[in-house]
Design an enzyme around this catalytic site. Structure first.
Site, PDB file in Angstrom:
ATOM      1  N   SER A  63       0.827  -1.214   0.000  1.00  0.00           N
ATOM      2  CA  SER A  63       0.000   0.000   0.000  1.00  0.00           C
ATOM      3  C   SER A  63       0.859   1.260   0.000  1.00  0.00           C
ATOM      4  O   SER A  63       1.777   1.387   0.821  1.00  0.00           O
ATOM      5  CB  SER A  63      -0.904   0.030   1.237  1.00  0.00           C
ATOM      6  OG  SER A  63      -1.762  -1.066   1.232  1.00  0.00           O
TER       7      SER A  63
ATOM      8  N   GLU B 157      -2.765  -4.149  14.940  1.00  0.00           N
ATOM      9  CA  GLU B 157      -4.151  -3.964  14.500  1.00  0.00           C
ATOM     10  C   GLU B 157      -4.696  -2.816  15.343  1.00  0.00           C
ATOM     11  O   GLU B 157      -4.700  -2.889  16.552  1.00  0.00           O
ATOM     12  CB  GLU B 157      -4.909  -5.255  14.769  1.00  0.00           C
ATOM     13  CG  GLU B 157      -6.391  -5.183  14.615  1.00  0.00           C
ATOM     14  CD  GLU B 157      -6.807  -5.238  13.161  1.00  0.00           C
ATOM     15  OE1 GLU B 157      -7.222  -4.179  12.648  1.00  0.00           O
ATOM     16  OE2 GLU B 157      -6.727  -6.306  12.569  1.00  0.00           O
TER      17      GLU B 157
END
Ligand SMILES: Cc1cc2nc3c(=O)[nH]c(=O)nc-3n(C[C@H](O)[C@H](O)[C@H](O)COP(=O)(O)OP(=O)(O)OC[C@H]3O[C@@H](n4cnc5c(N)ncnc54)[C@H](O)[C@@H]3O)c2cc1C
Length: 399
Positions: A162, A245
């Protein structure tokens, strides 16, 4: 805004609210709708610096690394106030602020940790983990790093990285010893993306944007100083990177879903069915909307439970896999309902260069965009395996 002196959570919230109300750029979503990617990157990097000036960019980092040292409860408040003000989140910087920072703080040398300063001024990082033949089975990665004196010579390729075409630095996983079992021959290197031999090719997505890229590495020299931790200990270190996360992301998604329920009601009232009736009068639509609204509330309760666990124990448990599974599939059901309400015209929504959320109002684009959530950060099949094995205690699947 964030100060050293202890304040109550209410005072903290009031200060955050005031700051976001005063500083959120007006009309930023409309301004970005037809913006070029370059303009969007500049906008979000400026915004990251603005957030930093208010104490809302690295509030989650410990103070010793220049962060705000905020508690989990304070971080939740910041996310809620950011969503309430509909302020932009620091797009393009997920890897910088979470994955890279956590890795450098926990395993970096003093010199490597200086790279944290760049993040505070908006530097974009990317993550070079996945390869064409190593995604879910990441430990099979083949990119090779061979040590020659004071540097590694790296050859191979990465995929789905990304924002690699905007990144200054990359967390790069490489194979340094092919003779040992696969998990034991991997090292983590910090790659300056401006190094000769690094070629980045953006991948165009169905939504029109190019969020992620292929990276080709040909005889790339990486100084040995840029090895994180011990050689061949990269697999364990990568677990720190991957476990970052962020609860913040779930809160943001939840708020986005709540907003979407309201948008669906407005869109349904505007959709004429003939005979003076609108979609909002249609029974099957109403039932579906009610089901989605109930699911959003269920997600809210799951999230609350996860956050209280995070506050109590300081880390997320495997139940975060349940939440990932639930929100990623709910996002798809929700946007698919939007496509149904918007009807044929949304099938020709213009593609766009910039994705900044799944609530842009162009239902078809938003729907396509939601599909990234069932693949990235561990596909839903992998999440089901984790739930089966670590939550339900079922026997391990064949490896
Ligand atoms: C939006 C987005 C951003 C991403 N960003 C990055 C990034 O910045 N850096 C990076 O390194 N990677 C990134 N990725 C890659 C991502 O981590 C991988 O796509 C993901 O891990 C899946 O790997 P894969 O695509 O190779 O699919 P595969 O692993 O080949 O899987 C193909 C299919 O098989 C299923 N499958 C595989 N193994 C099992 C199993 N054991 N049991 C059951 N089913 C299985 C999968 O669920 C999937 O449906 C990104 C992906 C997306 C979508």
């Amino acid at each position: 805004v964030i100060t050293q002196e202890p304040v109550t959570l209410d005072t903290f919230r009031a200060r955050a609210r005031e700051w976001f109300e005063a500083n959120t750029p007006q009309g930023w979503e409309e301004a970005l709708e037809h913006a070029s990617e370059e303009a969007a990157v500049t906008f979000f990097q400026d915004w990251a610096r603005k957030l930093h000036s208010g104490g809302f960019l690295v509030h989650h980092w410990p103070r010793e690394f220049g962060g705000g040292g905020c508690t989990v409860a304070e971080q939740i408040v910041i996310q809620q106030e950011l969503a309430r003000a509909n302020a932009p989140r620091p797009r393009y910087m997920t890897i910088s602020l979470g994955h890279a920072a956590a890795t450098l703080m926990e395993h970096g040398t003093a010199e490597q940790r200086e790279l944290l300063n760049g993040i505070m001024t908006g530097e974009i990082w990317c993550q070079g983990f996945s390869e064409p033949n190593a995604g879910s089975d990441l430990a099979s990665l083949q990119t090779r790093a061979v040590r020659h004196g004071d540097h590694y010579l790296v050859n191979g390729s990465k995929v789905w990285s990304s924002h690699a075409h905007r990144a200054g630095w990359c967390l790069l996983l490489c194979r340094t010893d092919p003779s040992v079992p696969k998990h034991h021959g991997i090292s983590l290197l910090l790659l300056d993306m401006r190094t000769p031999g690094v070629e980045v090719r953006p991948i165009r997505q169905p939504s029109g944007s190019s969020e992620f890229c292929e990276i080709f590495l040909t005889d790339v020299r990486i100084p040995v100083d840029m090895l994180v931790g011990q050689e061949n200990a990269g697999w364990k270190i990568a677990q720190t990177t991957l476990s970052t996360e962020r609860a913040a992301q779930i809160i943001e998604l939840l708020e986005g879903l709540r907003t979407t329920i309201g948008r669906l009601v407005v869109a349904a009232r505007e959709t004429q069915l003939g005979g003076g009736r609108t979609m909002a009068d249609d029974d099957s639509f109403r039932q579906e909307l009610a089901a989605r609204a109930a699911e959003v509330e269920a997600l809210g309760l799951l999230t609350e439970r996860m956050l209280s666990g995070l506050i109590a124990y300081g880390k997320l448990g495997p139940e975060s896999s349940v939440i990932k599974l639930y929100y990623s599939e709910l996002l798809q059901r929700m946007m698919s309902l939007g496509v149904r309400v918007a009807g044929l015209p949304t099938h020709t929504d213009p593609l766009r260069q910039v994705d900044w959320s799944f609530t842009t109002g162009a239902w078809m684009i938003d729907y396509i965009h939601t599909w990234i959530w069932t693949i990235s950060a561990g596909s839903n099949e992998i999440q089901r395996n984790i739930i089966g094995e670590r939550v339900l205690g079922l026997p391990r699947g064949p490896r």
